[in-house]
Motif scaffolding. Structure first.
Motif, PDB file in Angstrom:
ATOM      1  N   ILE A  18       0.863  -1.184   0.000  1.00  0.00           N
ATOM      2  CA  ILE A  18       0.000   0.000   0.000  1.00  0.00           C
ATOM      3  C   ILE A  18       0.898   1.231   0.000  1.00  0.00           C
ATOM      4  O   ILE A  18       1.808   1.341   0.824  1.00  0.00           O
ATOM      5  CB  ILE A  18      -0.943   0.019   1.217  1.00  0.00           C
ATOM      6  N   TYR A  19       0.613   2.123  -0.938  1.00  0.00           N
ATOM      7  CA  TYR A  19       1.339   3.388  -1.062  1.00  0.00           C
ATOM      8  C   TYR A  19       0.421   4.542  -0.676  1.00  0.00           C
ATOM      9  O   TYR A  19      -0.756   4.539  -1.013  1.00  0.00           O
ATOM     10  CB  TYR A  19       1.719   3.664  -2.523  1.00  0.00           C
ATOM     11  N   MET A  20       0.983   5.528  -0.013  1.00  0.00           N
ATOM     12  CA  MET A  20       0.348   6.835   0.122  1.00  0.00           C
ATOM     13  C   MET A  20       1.360   7.807  -0.439  1.00  0.00           C
ATOM     14  O   MET A  20       2.515   7.831   0.014  1.00  0.00           O
ATOM     15  CB  MET A  20      -0.004   7.164   1.566  1.00  0.00           C
ATOM     16  N   ASP A  21       0.932   8.581  -1.421  1.00  0.00           N
ATOM     17  CA  ASP A  21       1.855   9.360  -2.240  1.00  0.00           C
ATOM     18  C   ASP A  21       2.845   8.355  -2.828  1.00  0.00           C
ATOM     19  O   ASP A  21       2.423   7.367  -3.379  1.00  0.00           O
ATOM     20  CB  ASP A  21       2.506  10.485  -1.435  1.00  0.00           C
ATOM     21  N   LEU A  23       5.148   6.844  -0.907  1.00  0.00           N
ATOM     22  CA  LEU A  23       5.700   6.178   0.263  1.00  0.00           C
ATOM     23  C   LEU A  23       4.991   4.851   0.493  1.00  0.00           C
ATOM     24  O   LEU A  23       3.760   4.795   0.515  1.00  0.00           O
ATOM     25  CB  LEU A  23       5.528   7.083   1.494  1.00  0.00           C
ATOM     26  N   VAL A  24       5.759   3.787   0.663  1.00  0.00           N
ATOM     27  CA  VAL A  24       5.178   2.489   1.007  1.00  0.00           C
ATOM     28  C   VAL A  24       4.827   2.538   2.492  1.00  0.00           C
ATOM     29  O   VAL A  24       5.705   2.697   3.341  1.00  0.00           O
ATOM     30  CB  VAL A  24       6.163   1.334   0.729  1.00  0.00           C
ATOM     31  N   ILE A  25       3.533   2.429   2.792  1.00  0.00           N
ATOM     32  CA  ILE A  25       3.107   2.485   4.193  1.00  0.00           C
ATOM     33  C   ILE A  25       2.796   1.102   4.753  1.00  0.00           C
ATOM     34  O   ILE A  25       2.684   0.936   5.967  1.00  0.00           O
ATOM     35  CB  ILE A  25       1.904   3.426   4.400  1.00  0.00           C
ATOM     36  N   PHE A  26       2.651   0.126   3.859  1.00  0.00           N
ATOM     37  CA  PHE A  26       2.396  -1.246   4.305  1.00  0.00           C
ATOM     38  C   PHE A  26       2.875  -2.194   3.226  1.00  0.00           C
ATOM     39  O   PHE A  26       2.675  -1.946   2.038  1.00  0.00           O
ATOM     40  CB  PHE A  26       0.897  -1.475   4.553  1.00  0.00           C
ATOM     41  N   GLN A  27       3.483  -3.276   3.675  1.00  0.00           N
ATOM     42  CA  GLN A  27       3.867  -4.338   2.744  1.00  0.00           C
ATOM     43  C   GLN A  27       3.857  -5.651   3.499  1.00  0.00           C
ATOM     44  O   GLN A  27       4.327  -5.722   4.630  1.00  0.00           O
ATOM     45  CB  GLN A  27       5.259  -4.083   2.177  1.00  0.00           C
ATOM     46  N   VAL A  95      -3.287   0.548  -3.724  1.00  0.00           N
ATOM     47  CA  VAL A  95      -3.180  -0.773  -3.119  1.00  0.00           C
ATOM     48  C   VAL A  95      -2.810  -1.747  -4.226  1.00  0.00           C
ATOM     49  O   VAL A  95      -3.426  -1.735  -5.295  1.00  0.00           O
ATOM     50  CB  VAL A  95      -4.507  -1.201  -2.464  1.00  0.00           C
ATOM     51  N   GLY A  96      -1.801  -2.577  -3.964  1.00  0.00           N
ATOM     52  CA  GLY A  96      -1.379  -3.550  -4.957  1.00  0.00           C
ATOM     53  C   GLY A  96      -1.364  -4.954  -4.395  1.00  0.00           C
ATOM     54  O   GLY A  96      -1.013  -5.166  -3.239  1.00  0.00           O
ATOM     55  N   VAL A  97      -1.769  -5.913  -5.230  1.00  0.00           N
ATOM     56  CA  VAL A  97      -1.723  -7.336  -4.890  1.00  0.00           C
ATOM     57  C   VAL A  97      -1.058  -8.058  -6.052  1.00  0.00           C
ATOM     58  O   VAL A  97      -1.322  -7.754  -7.218  1.00  0.00           O
ATOM     59  CB  VAL A  97      -3.144  -7.910  -4.661  1.00  0.00           C
ATOM     60  N   SER A  98      -0.202  -9.012  -5.716  1.00  0.00           N
ATOM     61  CA  SER A  98       0.467  -9.810  -6.732  1.00  0.00           C
ATOM     62  C   SER A  98       0.606 -11.242  -6.236  1.00  0.00           C
ATOM     63  O   SER A  98       0.791 -11.465  -5.038  1.00  0.00           O
ATOM     64  CB  SER A  98       1.861  -9.221  -7.017  1.00  0.00           C
ATOM     65  N   GLY A  99       0.511 -12.182  -7.144  1.00  0.00           N
ATOM     66  CA  GLY A  99       0.741 -13.575  -6.782  1.00  0.00           C
ATOM     67  C   GLY A  99      -0.235 -14.561  -7.387  1.00  0.00           C
ATOM     68  O   GLY A  99       0.044 -15.751  -7.473  1.00  0.00           O
ATOM     69  N   MET A 100      -1.392 -14.081  -7.809  1.00  0.00           N
ATOM     70  CA  MET A 100      -2.387 -14.951  -8.421  1.00  0.00           C
ATOM     71  C   MET A 100      -2.493 -14.584  -9.902  1.00  0.00           C
ATOM     72  O   MET A 100      -1.761 -13.729 -10.384  1.00  0.00           O
ATOM     73  CB  MET A 100      -3.747 -14.756  -7.734  1.00  0.00           C
ATOM     74  N   ALA A 101      -3.429 -15.192 -10.603  1.00  0.00           N
ATOM     75  CA  ALA A 101      -3.745 -14.730 -11.955  1.00  0.00           C
ATOM     76  C   ALA A 101      -4.152 -13.267 -11.840  1.00  0.00           C
ATOM     77  O   ALA A 101      -4.791 -12.878 -10.847  1.00  0.00           O
ATOM     78  CB  ALA A 101      -4.884 -15.555 -12.547  1.00  0.00           C
ATOM     79  N   HIS A 102      -3.778 -12.440 -12.803  1.00  0.00           N
ATOM     80  CA  HIS A 102      -3.979 -11.002 -12.637  1.00  0.00           C
ATOM     81  C   HIS A 102      -5.440 -10.614 -12.437  1.00  0.00           C
ATOM     82  O   HIS A 102      -5.746  -9.667 -11.716  1.00  0.00           O
ATOM     83  CB  HIS A 102      -3.295 -10.214 -13.759  1.00  0.00           C
ATOM     84  N   GLU A 103      -6.370 -11.351 -13.021  1.00  0.00           N
ATOM     85  CA  GLU A 103      -7.782 -11.057 -12.798  1.00  0.00           C
ATOM     86  C   GLU A 103      -8.161 -11.315 -11.338  1.00  0.00           C
ATOM     87  O   GLU A 103      -8.966 -10.593 -10.751  1.00  0.00           O
ATOM     88  CB  GLU A 103      -8.680 -11.898 -13.718  1.00  0.00           C
ATOM     89  N   ASP A 104      -7.578 -12.360 -10.748  1.00  0.00           N
ATOM     90  CA  ASP A 104      -7.838 -12.663  -9.340  1.00  0.00           C
ATOM     91  C   ASP A 104      -7.191 -11.637  -8.426  1.00  0.00           C
ATOM     92  O   ASP A 104      -7.758 -11.269  -7.392  1.00  0.00           O
ATOM     93  CB  ASP A 104      -7.348 -14.068  -8.995  1.00  0.00           C
ATOM     94  N   ASP A 105      -5.969 -11.178  -8.780  1.00  0.00           N
ATOM     95  CA  ASP A 105      -5.339 -10.095  -8.023  1.00  0.00           C
ATOM     96  C   ASP A 105      -6.267  -8.882  -8.001  1.00  0.00           C
ATOM     97  O   ASP A 105      -6.507  -8.285  -6.953  1.00  0.00           O
ATOM     98  CB  ASP A 105      -4.008  -9.670  -8.660  1.00  0.00           C
ATOM     99  N   ALA A 106      -6.792  -8.532  -9.172  1.00  0.00           N
ATOM    100  CA  ALA A 106      -7.668  -7.362  -9.286  1.00  0.00           C
ATOM    101  C   ALA A 106      -8.932  -7.541  -8.458  1.00  0.00           C
ATOM    102  O   ALA A 106      -9.348  -6.635  -7.726  1.00  0.00           O
ATOM    103  CB  ALA A 106      -8.027  -7.104 -10.748  1.00  0.00           C
ATOM    104  N   LYS A 107      -9.544  -8.704  -8.562  1.00  0.00           N
ATOM    105  CA  LYS A 107     -10.792  -8.954  -7.827  1.00  0.00           C
ATOM    106  C   LYS A 107     -10.546  -8.903  -6.319  1.00  0.00           C
ATOM    107  O   LYS A 107     -11.334  -8.304  -5.583  1.00  0.00           O
ATOM    108  CB  LYS A 107     -11.367 -10.314  -8.229  1.00  0.00           C
ATOM    109  N   LEU A 108      -9.467  -9.492  -5.857  1.00  0.00           N
ATOM    110  CA  LEU A 108      -9.185  -9.505  -4.427  1.00  0.00           C
ATOM    111  C   LEU A 108      -8.972  -8.100  -3.884  1.00  0.00           C
ATOM    112  O   LEU A 108      -9.563  -7.727  -2.869  1.00  0.00           O
ATOM    113  CB  LEU A 108      -7.961 -10.378  -4.130  1.00  0.00           C
ATOM    114  N   VAL A 109      -8.158  -7.310  -4.571  1.00  0.00           N
ATOM    115  CA  VAL A 109      -7.884  -5.965  -4.060  1.00  0.00           C
ATOM    116  C   VAL A 109      -9.135  -5.095  -4.144  1.00  0.00           C
ATOM    117  O   VAL A 109      -9.438  -4.329  -3.230  1.00  0.00           O
ATOM    118  CB  VAL A 109      -6.664  -5.318  -4.749  1.00  0.00           C
ATOM    119  N   GLU A 110      -9.917  -5.242  -5.198  1.00  0.00           N
ATOM    120  CA  GLU A 110     -11.150  -4.465  -5.315  1.00  0.00           C
ATOM    121  C   GLU A 110     -12.134  -4.820  -4.197  1.00  0.00           C
ATOM    122  O   GLU A 110     -12.723  -3.938  -3.570  1.00  0.00           O
ATOM    123  CB  GLU A 110     -11.794  -4.699  -6.671  1.00  0.00           C
TER     124      GLU A 110
END
Length: 120
Positions: A18-21, A23-27, A95-110
């Motif tokens: 998770i970025y704010m501006d 800056l990585v505020i969470f990983q 907010v970014g998610v990586s590790g699954m099929a990209h459609e699943d990454d998108a669905k999870l973060v959304e």
């Protein structure tokens, strides 16, 4: 707090950032994933910054002929998993998610962002 099990993702190994501006505020990188996911998270965030839309929306827009220069940009990943939050028409968080099929990454973060915002 978002519950991956509720969304059928309990066995998926993911990385979250998770970025704010700028800056990585969470990983968090789940055991079984490694630093190799970090460039994907950075590139998905860059897709959001350069297009002003989620990385999955940018993926579909590119397939429709938009943002064609970004297809060859090595700093951008036009795949799902990057999602922006706006305030006063300005991106305040990505907010970014990586590790699954990209459609699943998108669905999870959304789903996670939507669930979080419903509690506010």
């Amino acid at each position: 707090m978002f519950n991956c099990e509720k969304h059928g993702k309990q066995k998926e190994l993911i990385a979250i950032r998770i970025y704010m501006d700028d800056l990585v505020i969470f990983q968090y990188i789940m055991e079984g994933r490694d630093a190799g996911n970090i460039p994907w998270l950075e590139r998905k965030a860059n897709a959001v910054k350069k297009t002003g839309m989620s990385s999955i929306e940018a993926f579909y827009a590119t397939n429709e002929g938009k943002f064609l220069k970004l297809k060859d940009d090595p700093t951008v990943a036009l795949y799902g998993g990057g999602y922006s939050l706006y305030k006063d028409e300005k991106i305040i968080c990505i907010v970014g998610v990586s590790g699954m099929a990209h459609e699943d990454d998108a669905k999870l973060v959304e789903e996670a962002v939507k669930e979080y915002l419903e509690t506010k």
